[in-house]
Design an enzyme around this catalytic site. Structure first.
Site, mmCIF file in Angstrom:
data_model
loop_
_atom_site.group_PDB
_atom_site.id
_atom_site.type_symbol
_atom_site.label_atom_id
_atom_site.label_comp_id
_atom_site.label_asym_id
_atom_site.label_seq_id
_atom_site.Cartn_x
_atom_site.Cartn_y
_atom_site.Cartn_z
ATOM 1 N N LYS A 236 -0.129 -14.428 7.800
ATOM 2 C CA LYS A 236 -0.741 -15.407 7.415
ATOM 3 C C LYS A 236 0.505 -15.714 6.651
ATOM 4 O O LYS A 236 1.438 -15.202 5.664
ATOM 5 C CB LYS A 236 -2.337 -15.513 6.592
ATOM 6 C CG LYS A 236 -3.416 -15.463 7.549
ATOM 7 C CD LYS A 236 -3.894 -14.263 6.324
ATOM 8 C CE LYS A 236 -5.717 -13.831 7.319
ATOM 9 N NZ LYS A 236 -6.121 -15.223 7.584
ATOM 10 N N ARG A 310 -13.707 -12.442 15.685
ATOM 11 C CA ARG A 310 -14.101 -13.612 16.406
ATOM 12 C C ARG A 310 -14.016 -12.082 18.121
ATOM 13 O O ARG A 310 -14.945 -11.971 18.380
ATOM 14 C CB ARG A 310 -14.595 -14.654 17.187
ATOM 15 C CG ARG A 310 -12.511 -14.696 17.814
ATOM 16 C CD ARG A 310 -12.779 -16.480 17.794
ATOM 17 N NE ARG A 310 -12.325 -16.897 16.054
ATOM 18 C CZ ARG A 310 -12.184 -18.197 16.232
ATOM 19 N NH1 ARG A 310 -11.948 -18.517 17.192
ATOM 20 N NH2 ARG A 310 -12.037 -18.546 14.676
#
Length: 456
Positions: A236, A310
């Protein structure tokens, strides 16, 4: 038992507090003494939502008027604890019982400051109530549990510390507890959880809590426990990583809801599952282009290591589904796309069961804890295709990112299993009355109200 922060049990020395809506304010104003009425007029006070007026007396402050909006919204009252001068205050006008519960909850939420590392500059004013509603205080405690867990920096809230918090709650309520840690995840067939967490010096784990009578309806709660998310090798940018201590916000919600269910002794057989990892960068970090195994046997190509939540949830959802619960719910700080679509205050609700979704939405309206249903639009499965594996964890398109994340999760839910997924932000970007900057519980009270209505 001492009252929680922001509350007092003795009303004898409390100043009167009037909670008044703008609608009906003129009638209330006419019932005051001429001197107080003139003071109110001189201040041009009209009881607008979020306003406050101190009333003068011979020896200083004689009371206060709190302008509120929706009387059933706890946040209509949440400005009071720090807008009022320090001291004790007691409700002086009639409010219906449900509005009094909202006042108590809003007061507690408005009194909160995270004080583990920094002492607050002042204490909140206290609401004097001889017998605050017990369920309301439990709802408050659950909401503050979420805030505390999310606000705690990663050095003090890694996978082990998250396990410790769950273990303490299990011990308090007589629940069974188990944790599968490190390479034991591979031995017990949780390869996706292991793959995401293996690069960290803090071992990944699956935290499990079980509670309740075997004859009661079975509800399984799953919470995303990414205790810090660097993004992995798809790292990120700095501004995107800054608040990633909050990426275990889903786990905080699931844990707080489990604690609330147990404390209120809902007639539910409960399973809580938290896959807890740190998505770190290191020699053994999982890589873009790798194909990883999952508990279900579905192979997943890693398109992006920053779509890791996920991946760990998939193994936990399969494990939960093996128990065939009557209802399976997961909470996760899953996608920035949900925030783009709905903003920071509105969690995105997905469900494969209309009755479950309608019940959650109805509870949301009832307790003023908003959620918004989003579609499981299955044609968007095309965004998760892989040429070398059964599916990819992400794709090149930025279209419908929250929907495709929910579709990914649904792949790991048994076909006939009633399931709901809440994509939460779990965070306040700035200070607002009752919502200080930092961790926030979202959709939690509505989830509890839905479960209570459905199963109690």
């Amino acid at each position: 038992m001492n009252p929680p922060n922001g509350f007092a049990s003795d009303r004898s020395k409390a100043l009167p507090l009037y909670c008044v809506q703008r609608i009906g304010f003129d009638e209330w104003r006419k019932s005051q003494t001429p001197g107080i009425g003139q003071w109110i007029d001189a201040q041009t006070f009209d009881a607008a939502s979020g306003s406050l007026l101190l009333l003068p007396g011979e020896n200083g402050i004689a009371g206060a008027v709190l302008g509120i909006g929706d009387p059933l919204d706890p946040f209509a009252y949440a400005h009071a604890p720090f807008a009022l001068p320090p001291g004790d205050w007691a409700l002086a006008n009639d409010l219906p019982a449900d509005a009094q519960r909202a006042l108590q909850l809003g007061w507690g939420l408005g009194s909160y400051r995270f004080a583990r590392y920094k002492k607050p500059t002042r204490a909140p004013s206290r609401l004097a109530a001889e017998a605050p509603d017990a369920e309301t205080l439990a709802l408050l405690a659950a909401s503050l549990r979420v805030r505390d867990l999310v606000n705690t920096p990663t050095q003090d809230m890694g996978p082990q510390e998250l396990e410790d918090a769950a273990r303490d709650i299990a011990k308090t309520h007589g629940a069974q507890f188990e944790s599968i840690v490190g390479d034991e995840l591979l031995k017990q067939n949780f390869p996706a959880i292991h793959a995401v967490g293996r690069a960290s010096h803090r071992e990944p784990r699956l935290i499990e809590l079980s509670w309740g009578d075997a004859s009661h309806p079975h509800v399984a709660l799953v919470g995303k426990g990414v205790c810090f998310d660097t993004g992995g090798l798809d790292i990120k940018p700095a501004d995107g990583m800054r608040n990633m201590k909050k990426d275990m916000g889903g786990a905080a919600h699931a844990l707080a809801l489990a604690e609330l269910i147990m404390s209120q002794k809902l007639p539910i057989r409960l399973t809580l599952l938290i896959p807890a990892v740190e998505n770190a960068i290191g020699p053994d970090a999982f890589r873009p282009g790798e194909v990883i195994a999952t508990r279900s046997g579905v192979s997943v190509e890693i398109d992006n290591t920053d779509a890791e939540g996920r991946v760990i949830l998939g193994d936990a959802l399969v494990y939960a589904g093996e128990r065939s619960p009557q209802l399976l719910i997961d909470f996760a700080t899953l996608t920035g796309a949900a925030r783009i679509a709905l903003g920071p205050d509105l969690p995105a609700l997905y469900s494969n069961d209309d009755a479950v979704a309608d019940a959650w939405l109805g509870a949301s309206a009832q307790v003023r804890d908003p959620v918004w249903r989003m579609p499981l639009w299955r044609p968007y499965w095309r965004y998760l295709t892989s040429s070398i594996a059964d599916m990819a964890n992400a794709g090149s398109s930025r279209m419908a990112g929250s929907v495709t994340a929910a579709l990914y999760l649904e792949r790991f839910v048994p076909a006939q299993q009633a399931w709901a997924h809440l994509d939460v932000y779990a965070w306040n970007d700035s200070d607002r009355p009752g919502k200080p900057a930092g961790g926030e519980a979202q959709g939690l009270r509505a989830a509890y109200a839905m479960l209570k209505s459905r199963f109690a």
